[in-house]
Design a protein around this motif. Structure first.
Motif, mmCIF file in Angstrom:
data_model
loop_
_atom_site.group_PDB
_atom_site.id
_atom_site.type_symbol
_atom_site.label_atom_id
_atom_site.label_comp_id
_atom_site.label_asym_id
_atom_site.label_seq_id
_atom_site.Cartn_x
_atom_site.Cartn_y
_atom_site.Cartn_z
ATOM 1 N N VAL A 33 34.038 26.716 40.740
ATOM 2 C CA VAL A 33 33.865 27.588 41.763
ATOM 3 C C VAL A 33 32.868 28.711 40.763
ATOM 4 C CG1 VAL A 33 33.725 28.472 43.545
ATOM 5 C CG2 VAL A 33 35.132 27.012 43.396
ATOM 6 N N CYS A 34 32.171 28.794 40.827
ATOM 7 C CA CYS A 34 31.489 29.924 40.213
ATOM 8 C C CYS A 34 31.293 31.679 40.908
ATOM 9 C CB CYS A 34 29.294 30.137 40.166
ATOM 10 S SG CYS A 34 29.316 28.500 39.064
ATOM 11 N N SER A 35 31.171 31.315 42.401
ATOM 12 C CA SER A 35 31.018 32.061 43.610
ATOM 13 C C SER A 35 32.725 31.935 44.054
ATOM 14 C CB SER A 35 30.546 32.502 44.077
ATOM 15 O OG SER A 35 30.154 31.519 44.791
ATOM 16 N N SER A 36 33.384 32.721 43.838
ATOM 17 C CA SER A 36 35.098 33.474 44.067
ATOM 18 C C SER A 36 35.600 34.253 44.954
ATOM 19 C CB SER A 36 35.959 32.967 43.376
ATOM 20 O OG SER A 36 36.230 34.151 42.258
ATOM 21 N N PRO A 37 36.426 35.004 45.820
ATOM 22 C CA PRO A 37 36.511 35.892 46.316
ATOM 23 C C PRO A 37 36.944 37.017 45.214
ATOM 24 C CG PRO A 37 38.874 34.091 46.967
ATOM 25 C CD PRO A 37 37.650 33.621 45.346
ATOM 26 N N SER A 38 36.836 36.607 44.147
ATOM 27 C CA SER A 38 36.604 38.339 42.690
ATOM 28 C C SER A 38 35.518 38.764 43.260
ATOM 29 C CB SER A 38 35.799 37.545 41.299
ATOM 30 O OG SER A 38 35.465 36.277 42.056
ATOM 31 N N ARG A 39 34.675 38.745 44.023
ATOM 32 C CA ARG A 39 33.367 39.594 44.321
ATOM 33 C C ARG A 39 33.654 40.610 45.711
ATOM 34 N NH1 ARG A 39 30.057 35.155 48.755
ATOM 35 N NH2 ARG A 39 31.227 34.682 50.293
ATOM 36 N N ARG A 58 54.364 50.682 45.760
ATOM 37 C CA ARG A 58 53.668 52.032 46.739
ATOM 38 C C ARG A 58 52.491 50.123 47.206
ATOM 39 N NH1 ARG A 58 48.819 52.850 43.997
ATOM 40 N NH2 ARG A 58 49.000 52.414 42.343
ATOM 41 N N HIS A 59 52.183 50.632 48.624
ATOM 42 C CA HIS A 59 51.260 49.652 48.467
ATOM 43 C C HIS A 59 49.731 50.162 48.009
ATOM 44 C CE1 HIS A 59 48.712 47.266 51.853
ATOM 45 N NE2 HIS A 59 48.686 46.912 51.313
ATOM 46 N N THR A 60 49.108 49.294 48.121
ATOM 47 C CA THR A 60 47.427 49.488 47.406
ATOM 48 C C THR A 60 46.589 48.356 47.947
ATOM 49 O OG1 THR A 60 46.009 50.553 46.206
ATOM 50 C CG2 THR A 60 48.401 48.967 45.234
ATOM 51 N N GLU A 61 45.571 49.312 47.980
ATOM 52 C CA GLU A 61 44.847 47.762 48.592
ATOM 53 C C GLU A 61 43.211 47.840 46.940
ATOM 54 O OE1 GLU A 61 42.784 47.400 52.208
ATOM 55 O OE2 GLU A 61 44.945 47.148 52.890
ATOM 56 N N GLU A 62 43.794 48.672 46.207
ATOM 57 C CA GLU A 62 42.687 49.110 45.100
ATOM 58 C C GLU A 62 42.643 47.963 43.619
ATOM 59 O OE1 GLU A 62 40.170 50.451 45.709
ATOM 60 O OE2 GLU A 62 40.788 50.355 47.427
ATOM 61 N N ILE A 63 44.050 47.246 44.099
ATOM 62 C CA ILE A 63 44.148 46.322 42.852
ATOM 63 C C ILE A 63 42.552 44.796 42.475
ATOM 64 C CG2 ILE A 63 45.462 44.432 41.759
ATOM 65 C CD1 ILE A 63 46.987 47.377 41.687
ATOM 66 N N PRO A 64 42.499 44.733 40.860
ATOM 67 C CA PRO A 64 41.600 43.957 40.715
ATOM 68 C C PRO A 64 42.052 42.394 41.463
ATOM 69 C CG PRO A 64 41.985 45.450 39.007
ATOM 70 C CD PRO A 64 42.424 46.634 40.014
ATOM 71 N N ILE A 65 40.919 41.847 41.531
ATOM 72 C CA ILE A 65 41.305 40.310 42.029
ATOM 73 C C ILE A 65 41.483 39.587 40.392
ATOM 74 C CG2 ILE A 65 40.664 38.341 42.840
ATOM 75 C CD1 ILE A 65 39.907 39.493 45.215
ATOM 76 N N PRO A 66 42.692 38.678 40.560
ATOM 77 C CA PRO A 66 43.140 37.905 38.578
ATOM 78 C C PRO A 66 41.761 37.293 39.620
ATOM 79 C CG PRO A 66 44.826 37.218 41.086
ATOM 80 C CD PRO A 66 44.178 38.498 41.038
ATOM 81 N N THR A 67 40.907 37.245 38.436
ATOM 82 C CA THR A 67 39.503 35.736 38.382
ATOM 83 C C THR A 67 39.889 35.097 37.388
ATOM 84 O OG1 THR A 67 38.284 37.392 36.830
ATOM 85 C CG2 THR A 67 38.037 37.288 39.187
ATOM 86 N N VAL A 68 38.945 33.996 37.808
ATOM 87 C CA VAL A 68 39.647 32.442 36.594
ATOM 88 C C VAL A 68 38.596 32.990 35.698
ATOM 89 C CG1 VAL A 68 38.941 30.248 36.870
ATOM 90 C CG2 VAL A 68 39.835 30.670 38.753
ATOM 91 N N ASN A 69 39.652 32.581 34.494
ATOM 92 C CA ASN A 69 38.829 33.767 32.935
ATOM 93 C C ASN A 69 38.848 32.074 31.856
ATOM 94 O OD1 ASN A 69 38.157 36.136 33.330
ATOM 95 N ND2 ASN A 69 40.450 36.070 33.357
ATOM 96 N N PHE A 70 39.577 31.159 32.504
ATOM 97 C CA PHE A 70 40.064 30.273 31.023
ATOM 98 C C PHE A 70 40.277 28.569 31.967
ATOM 99 C CE2 PHE A 70 42.074 33.887 29.882
ATOM 100 C CZ PHE A 70 41.930 34.059 28.206
ATOM 101 N N ALA A 71 39.478 27.302 31.311
ATOM 102 C CA ALA A 71 39.061 26.197 32.132
ATOM 103 C C ALA A 71 40.108 25.707 32.884
ATOM 104 C CB ALA A 71 39.105 25.180 30.331
ATOM 105 N N HIS A 72 41.856 26.318 32.598
ATOM 106 C CA HIS A 72 42.724 25.420 33.390
ATOM 107 C C HIS A 72 43.630 26.807 34.131
ATOM 108 C CE1 HIS A 72 43.059 21.917 30.914
ATOM 109 N NE2 HIS A 72 42.729 22.304 30.146
#
Length: 419
Positions: A33-39, A58-72
């Protein structure tokens, strides 16, 4: 009113994206999937910015989403997570020296920082994105996993793991139930199989002693060993006896009532001891094993991480290695008993076998307490009380998310009509 309407729109859109994404992707049948929740760019998570007590959470809503960067890579929307004693220890800095080296091999020479750090080792959730090389999973699959302690944890909306660390969730369990098992399962199997030499084929009528048996690793180990046909003796407090007997324990010794060593001494010798307690037990427990028969003492309480934290990487590792060597040599030469340390090992394929045992009714989840995502600090406080009777689970995503989304959509419509 316009501002209120905007807030409802934002909330509705976020809920829709978070809860419907996996179902949308599942309908497409796509694996890469090319587009993901990382958007969305950021996610909700509980983090620590320094080591310490419960106040550092600490609770935060500003943590970058961990995207799919590798084939597996497999990206998962977390439905539920559970806490382990390791999370308490890591919050206080336990193992930071070795874990930071694993996170970044150059951490010894550069200015690496592990913060903000997300705790939580167990998860159950839904796959939302896969790398191009993933062959076992697709978006929409319900999965469970244990996250290695050198990776960001499960007290967050999303995690990304390799497909080899992930397994299909048992169909018979809810996400809440499933989240209670993976980390203790991988830890117990590493101890009993890799260090203890036990397996389904050779465990019948083997005598196994489990100390501290009412916690997560203990309750799982009892059930696994009984499924394999072993005879299981456990130590726990009197008020946990009903729990461990219900899980299949053959003999129960109450460590709060009299001399536990004396009681165990009166029993037939054991083939394997799984030590979840540590402390001074090693000083007397070796004599409980069958001499010169390949019996094994396996402890999950080793000084390796404590030594590297207090002495540094080189001196701490050397000191721990010498300790292990000396104890192993002394016991094998004096009574033919093997002394071994055991550690958690990530293993998705092993969880496949556990999943089959769960769906066959051989292993049951043991959930002692459940907390919503907003009460993670309270969940940690529960864990800090000790004397666990199973696992403490955090519900990261509510089961009625679609209902919440519908209610938010209705509020949007009502607000716009008022305008």
């Amino acid at each position: 009113m316009a501002e209120l309407a905007t807030q409802h729109v934002i909330k509705f859109c976020r809920i829709r994206l978070n809860t419907c994404w996996s179902k949308t992707l599942a309908r497409t049948g796509c694996r890469n999937v090319c587009s993901s929740p990382s958007r969305l760019q950021s996610m909700s998570a509980w983090v620590i910015d320094q080591y310490g007590s419960s106040g550092v959470l600490r609770h935060t809503e500003e943590i970058p989403i961990p995207t799919v960067n590798f084939a597996h890579d497999v990206m998962i929307n977390v439905s539920a997570a559970s806490l382990n004693p390791l999370d308490l220890n890591m919050r206080g800095g336990y193992g930071a020296t070795l874990l930071n080296l694993r996170r970044d091999p150059l951490s010894l020479v550069n200015s690496f920082s592990e913060f903000p750090l997300i705790l939580g080792r167990d998860l159950s959730g839904v796959v939302v994105d896969c790398g191009s090389g993933v062959t076992h999973f697709a978006p929409g699959d319900e999965v469970w996993a244990a996250i290695p302690p050198w990776k960001q944890g499960s007290l967050a909306e999303y995690v990304t793991l390799t497909e080899y660390e992930v397994s299909y969730k048992p169909e018979s369990l809810s996400h809440i139930e499933a989240a209670s098992i993976p980390y203790v399962a991988n830890t117990a199997l590493s101890a009993l199989v890799n260090a203890g030499g036990l397996c389904r084929e050779n465990s019948f009528n083997k005598r196994v002693l489990i100390t501290g048996a009412s916690g997560g690793v203990g309750t799982f180990s009892i059930q696994l060993l009984k499924a394999w046909g072993a005879h299981v003796t456990v130590t726990c407090s009197q008020n946990a006896e009903g729990l461990v007997r219900g899980l299949g324990a053959d003999e129960v010794v109450d460590y709060t009532a009299g001399d536990v060593a004396e009681k165990l001494d009166m029993m037939e010798r054991f083939d394997v001891i799984l030590d979840n307690v540590g402390e001074d037990m090693e000083e007397w427990a070796m004599r409980l094993l069958k001499p010169w028969s390949g019996a094994k003492y396996v402890t999950l309480v080793s000084p390796l991480l404590l030594n590297t934290d207090s002495m540094g990487l080189l001196d701490g590792s050397l000191h721990a290695g010498l300790t292990l060597h000396n104890k192993a040599f002394q016991n094998i030469t004096s009574s033919g008993v093997f002394y071994r340390w055991a550690f958690y090992a990530p293993d998705g394929p092993t969880l496949d076998e556990v999943s089959r045992l769960v769906d066959a009714g051989k292993i049951l989840p043991v959930v002692e307490a459940q907390f919503p995502f907003s009460q993670v600090p309270q969940a940690f406080q529960k864990l800090e009380q000790g004397h666990a009777r199973g696992k403490t689970v955090v519900e990261v995503a509510e089961d009625d998310e679609y209902m919440e989304a519908a209610e938010s959509e209705q509020k949007v419509q009502e607000t716009l009509q008022q305008n």
